[in-house]
Design a protein around this motif. Structure first.
Motif, PDB file in Angstrom:
ATOM      1  N   GLU A 156     -16.334 -10.128 -20.846  1.00  0.00           N
ATOM      2  CA  GLU A 156     -16.230  -9.563 -19.592  1.00  0.00           C
ATOM      3  C   GLU A 156     -16.096  -7.951 -19.762  1.00  0.00           C
ATOM      4  OE1 GLU A 156     -15.720 -12.190 -16.144  1.00  0.00           O
ATOM      5  OE2 GLU A 156     -13.941 -12.561 -17.392  1.00  0.00           O
ATOM      6  N   HIS A 157     -16.556  -7.182 -18.853  1.00  0.00           N
ATOM      7  CA  HIS A 157     -16.229  -5.705 -18.686  1.00  0.00           C
ATOM      8  C   HIS A 157     -14.860  -5.483 -18.526  1.00  0.00           C
ATOM      9  CE1 HIS A 157     -16.467  -1.413 -17.765  1.00  0.00           C
ATOM     10  NE2 HIS A 157     -17.534  -1.375 -18.242  1.00  0.00           N
ATOM     11  N   PRO A 158     -14.247  -4.487 -19.162  1.00  0.00           N
ATOM     12  CA  PRO A 158     -12.705  -4.264 -18.689  1.00  0.00           C
ATOM     13  C   PRO A 158     -12.708  -3.861 -17.299  1.00  0.00           C
ATOM     14  CG  PRO A 158     -13.618  -2.934 -20.796  1.00  0.00           C
ATOM     15  CD  PRO A 158     -14.616  -3.698 -20.282  1.00  0.00           C
ATOM     16  N   ALA A 159     -13.398  -3.312 -16.455  1.00  0.00           N
ATOM     17  CA  ALA A 159     -13.314  -3.164 -15.119  1.00  0.00           C
ATOM     18  C   ALA A 159     -13.189  -4.556 -14.592  1.00  0.00           C
ATOM     19  CB  ALA A 159     -14.466  -2.263 -14.547  1.00  0.00           C
ATOM     20  N   VAL A 160     -14.090  -5.318 -14.864  1.00  0.00           N
ATOM     21  CA  VAL A 160     -14.054  -6.739 -14.101  1.00  0.00           C
ATOM     22  C   VAL A 160     -12.675  -7.444 -14.602  1.00  0.00           C
ATOM     23  CG1 VAL A 160     -15.174  -9.118 -14.025  1.00  0.00           C
ATOM     24  CG2 VAL A 160     -16.373  -7.112 -14.387  1.00  0.00           C
ATOM     25  N   LEU A 161     -12.006  -7.329 -15.666  1.00  0.00           N
ATOM     26  CA  LEU A 161     -10.985  -7.869 -15.946  1.00  0.00           C
ATOM     27  C   LEU A 161      -9.806  -7.295 -15.271  1.00  0.00           C
ATOM     28  CD1 LEU A 161     -11.376  -8.396 -19.769  1.00  0.00           C
ATOM     29  CD2 LEU A 161     -11.383 -10.355 -18.183  1.00  0.00           C
ATOM     30  N   LYS A 162      -9.881  -5.706 -14.997  1.00  0.00           N
ATOM     31  CA  LYS A 162      -8.810  -5.303 -14.262  1.00  0.00           C
ATOM     32  C   LYS A 162      -8.986  -5.624 -13.009  1.00  0.00           C
ATOM     33  CE  LYS A 162      -9.579  -1.056 -12.481  1.00  0.00           C
ATOM     34  NZ  LYS A 162      -9.902   0.390 -12.365  1.00  0.00           N
ATOM     35  N   GLY A 163     -10.135  -5.776 -12.402  1.00  0.00           N
ATOM     36  CA  GLY A 163     -10.333  -6.180 -10.938  1.00  0.00           C
ATOM     37  C   GLY A 163      -9.643  -7.636 -10.710  1.00  0.00           C
ATOM     38  N   LYS A 164      -9.658  -8.301 -11.622  1.00  0.00           N
ATOM     39  CA  LYS A 164      -9.195  -9.860 -11.528  1.00  0.00           C
ATOM     40  C   LYS A 164      -7.418  -9.874 -11.306  1.00  0.00           C
ATOM     41  CE  LYS A 164     -12.832 -12.312 -13.636  1.00  0.00           C
ATOM     42  NZ  LYS A 164     -13.163 -13.191 -14.616  1.00  0.00           N
ATOM     43  N   VAL A 165      -6.869  -8.758 -11.802  1.00  0.00           N
ATOM     44  CA  VAL A 165      -5.426  -8.677 -11.736  1.00  0.00           C
ATOM     45  C   VAL A 165      -4.786  -7.844 -10.722  1.00  0.00           C
ATOM     46  CG1 VAL A 165      -5.267  -6.935 -13.685  1.00  0.00           C
ATOM     47  CG2 VAL A 165      -3.188  -8.807 -13.319  1.00  0.00           C
ATOM     48  N   THR A 166      -5.974  -7.134 -10.053  1.00  0.00           N
ATOM     49  CA  THR A 166      -5.512  -6.017  -9.198  1.00  0.00           C
ATOM     50  C   THR A 166      -5.746  -6.537  -7.764  1.00  0.00           C
ATOM     51  OG1 THR A 166      -6.323  -4.494 -10.629  1.00  0.00           O
ATOM     52  CG2 THR A 166      -5.913  -3.601  -8.524  1.00  0.00           C
ATOM     53  N   SER A 167      -4.359  -6.950  -7.065  1.00  0.00           N
ATOM     54  CA  SER A 167      -4.702  -7.424  -5.781  1.00  0.00           C
ATOM     55  C   SER A 167      -4.318  -6.435  -4.598  1.00  0.00           C
ATOM     56  CB  SER A 167      -3.479  -8.594  -5.507  1.00  0.00           C
ATOM     57  OG  SER A 167      -3.666  -9.629  -6.328  1.00  0.00           O
ATOM     58  N   PRO A 168      -4.954  -6.557  -3.460  1.00  0.00           N
ATOM     59  CA  PRO A 168      -4.965  -5.546  -2.193  1.00  0.00           C
ATOM     60  C   PRO A 168      -3.362  -5.417  -2.072  1.00  0.00           C
ATOM     61  CG  PRO A 168      -6.699  -7.130  -1.999  1.00  0.00           C
ATOM     62  CD  PRO A 168      -5.927  -7.697  -3.074  1.00  0.00           C
ATOM     63  N   GLY A 169      -3.182  -4.147  -2.060  1.00  0.00           N
ATOM     64  CA  GLY A 169      -1.817  -3.623  -1.907  1.00  0.00           C
ATOM     65  C   GLY A 169      -0.634  -4.311  -2.852  1.00  0.00           C
ATOM     66  N   GLY A 170      -1.068  -4.809  -4.046  1.00  0.00           N
ATOM     67  CA  GLY A 170      -0.148  -5.325  -4.874  1.00  0.00           C
ATOM     68  C   GLY A 170       0.404  -4.327  -5.726  1.00  0.00           C
ATOM     69  N   THR A 171       1.221  -4.818  -6.748  1.00  0.00           N
ATOM     70  CA  THR A 171       1.957  -3.968  -7.677  1.00  0.00           C
ATOM     71  C   THR A 171       1.056  -3.353  -8.640  1.00  0.00           C
ATOM     72  OG1 THR A 171       2.258  -6.027  -8.940  1.00  0.00           O
ATOM     73  CG2 THR A 171       4.073  -5.410  -7.679  1.00  0.00           C
ATOM     74  N   THR A 172      -0.099  -4.059  -9.123  1.00  0.00           N
ATOM     75  CA  THR A 172      -1.117  -3.492 -10.437  1.00  0.00           C
ATOM     76  C   THR A 172      -1.708  -2.240  -9.874  1.00  0.00           C
ATOM     77  OG1 THR A 172      -1.037  -5.802 -11.219  1.00  0.00           O
ATOM     78  CG2 THR A 172      -2.668  -4.100 -11.806  1.00  0.00           C
ATOM     79  N   ILE A 173      -2.155  -2.545  -8.578  1.00  0.00           N
ATOM     80  CA  ILE A 173      -2.760  -1.216  -7.830  1.00  0.00           C
ATOM     81  C   ILE A 173      -2.153  -0.039  -7.749  1.00  0.00           C
ATOM     82  CG2 ILE A 173      -2.740  -1.930  -5.401  1.00  0.00           C
ATOM     83  CD1 ILE A 173      -5.746  -0.294  -7.486  1.00  0.00           C
ATOM     84  N   ALA A 174      -0.572  -0.456  -7.502  1.00  0.00           N
ATOM     85  CA  ALA A 174       0.157   0.872  -7.350  1.00  0.00           C
ATOM     86  C   ALA A 174       0.559   1.263  -8.730  1.00  0.00           C
ATOM     87  CB  ALA A 174       1.688   0.221  -6.663  1.00  0.00           C
ATOM     88  N   GLY A 175       0.635   0.750  -9.802  1.00  0.00           N
ATOM     89  CA  GLY A 175       0.879   1.253 -10.989  1.00  0.00           C
ATOM     90  C   GLY A 175      -0.497   2.072 -11.389  1.00  0.00           C
ATOM     91  N   ILE A 176      -1.577   1.461 -11.239  1.00  0.00           N
ATOM     92  CA  ILE A 176      -2.829   2.205 -11.674  1.00  0.00           C
ATOM     93  C   ILE A 176      -3.126   3.577 -10.831  1.00  0.00           C
ATOM     94  CG2 ILE A 176      -5.486   1.938 -11.306  1.00  0.00           C
ATOM     95  CD1 ILE A 176      -5.034  -1.025 -11.941  1.00  0.00           C
ATOM     96  N   GLN A 177      -2.771   3.554  -9.751  1.00  0.00           N
ATOM     97  CA  GLN A 177      -2.743   4.759  -9.048  1.00  0.00           C
ATOM     98  C   GLN A 177      -2.027   5.925  -9.560  1.00  0.00           C
ATOM     99  OE1 GLN A 177      -0.742   4.945  -5.050  1.00  0.00           O
ATOM    100  NE2 GLN A 177      -2.226   6.777  -4.496  1.00  0.00           N
ATOM    101  N   ALA A 178      -0.698   5.567 -10.198  1.00  0.00           N
ATOM    102  CA  ALA A 178       0.254   6.389 -10.992  1.00  0.00           C
ATOM    103  C   ALA A 178      -0.447   7.017 -12.008  1.00  0.00           C
ATOM    104  CB  ALA A 178       1.674   5.625 -11.158  1.00  0.00           C
ATOM    105  N   LEU A 179      -1.404   5.962 -12.591  1.00  0.00           N
ATOM    106  CA  LEU A 179      -1.780   6.469 -13.973  1.00  0.00           C
ATOM    107  C   LEU A 179      -3.171   7.349 -13.482  1.00  0.00           C
ATOM    108  CD1 LEU A 179      -2.334   2.788 -15.833  1.00  0.00           C
ATOM    109  CD2 LEU A 179      -0.748   4.692 -16.331  1.00  0.00           C
ATOM    110  N   GLU A 180      -3.673   6.912 -12.518  1.00  0.00           N
ATOM    111  CA  GLU A 180      -4.854   8.018 -12.008  1.00  0.00           C
ATOM    112  C   GLU A 180      -4.292   9.085 -11.820  1.00  0.00           C
ATOM    113  OE1 GLU A 180      -7.850   7.303 -12.703  1.00  0.00           O
ATOM    114  OE2 GLU A 180      -8.344   5.255 -12.663  1.00  0.00           O
TER     115      GLU A 180
END
Length: 271
Positions: free
Chosen positions: A223-247
């Motif tokens: 699977e594409h990395p973006a798809v796998l990333k999406g599977k672990v990224t919940s709305p308003g969750g911890t992962t998306i908060a961390g990814i925002q810091a990376l971005e």
């Protein structure tokens, strides 16, 4: 035993040569008595002979007589001096495969003979644990059978793809230098865990397994990395908060710039 690879000689018996020997023997491509290493260090020769059952020599003529496939596993700065001793013993029956970084096919042809069958290869250090990412480029004299041999040899220490030589500097910047980027990221993740309050030994174990497991998941699912990333990224969750810091830190741009810088440096060294 693979009859298309009757005998292999290594010019140089360092870590990458040892990794290849280990992978070749584990995969059953050839038996130990069909492998010979030209190595000036007596201690290193004794180690390779006792550990793997291969033969050793210090004679270029002996190695060329005993081998049909020659793997050039010496430091690039030693190439001209060392290979001068082999040029007179190479024949049309030999395939020469170089794992020397930054040495183009044209330079190899000058050192070994203009009509020689040559393949230039860019492996990376995970070859030491038989998990290399390798790319190779043949010259115009290399045959289809030579390509199959190269594919088999480097698949024994990981995965392998054929690319035009014009792309090998980019391969060097991407996968050749890539372990350095990954180790830097691993170190940063461990430090982040320590900053968050996790003891360093536990942080190291968690991070290493996370990196390994994530790569294995991507490889095995396809699977594409973006798809796998999406599977672990919940709305308003911890992962998306961390990814925002990376971005916010421009991680993507920094990584792309690192690969571009390493590619450009490879071109400079090759020139």
């Amino acid at each position: 035993m693979n009859n298309s690879i009757p005998s292999i000689g290594f010019i140089g018996g360092g870590q990458m040569a040892e990794a290849m020997i280990r992978g070749i023997l584990a995969s059953g491509l050839v038996e130990a008595d069909a492998i010979k290493v030209a190595e000036p260090s007596a201690d290193r020769c004794q180690y390779l002979e006792s550990e793997y059952g291969v033969g050793c020599t210090t004679s270029p003529q002996d190695l060329c007589t005993a081998s049909t496939v020659l793997v050039l596993a010496i430091k690039p700065q030693m190439a001209a001096e060392v290979l001068a001793g082999y040029k007179g013993y190479l024949t049309d029956q030999h395939l020469a495969i170089s794992i020397m970084a930054g040495v183009p096919l044209e330079a190899l042809a000058t050192m070994l003979g203009e009509s020689r069958r040559l393949i230039r290869v860019m492996p990376n250090t995970p070859a030491l644990v038989l998990e290399a990412a390798t790319a190779f480029s043949p010259n115009t004299f290399a045959t289809q059978e030579d390509r199959i041999i190269a594919q088999a040899l480097f698949s024994a220490v990981g995965s392998c793809v054929e690319v035009p030589e014009s792309q090998l500097d980019a391969v060097t910047g991407l996968s050749g230098s890539g372990p350095g980027y990954v180790f830097t990221f691993i170190e940063a993740m461990i430090d982040g865990g320590v900053l968050a309050g996790i003891p360093r030994p536990a942080a190291e174990k968690l991070v290493l397994q996370t990196i390994y497991g994530s790569a294995k998941l991507a490889l095995e699912t396809g699977e594409h990395p973006a798809v796998l990333k999406g599977k672990v990224t919940s709305p308003g969750g911890t992962t998306i908060a961390g990814i925002q810091a990376l971005e916010d830190g421009a991680l993507r741009g920094v990584v792309m710039a690192a690969i571009e810088a390493a590619t450009n440096r490879s071109k400079e060294l090759g020139a």
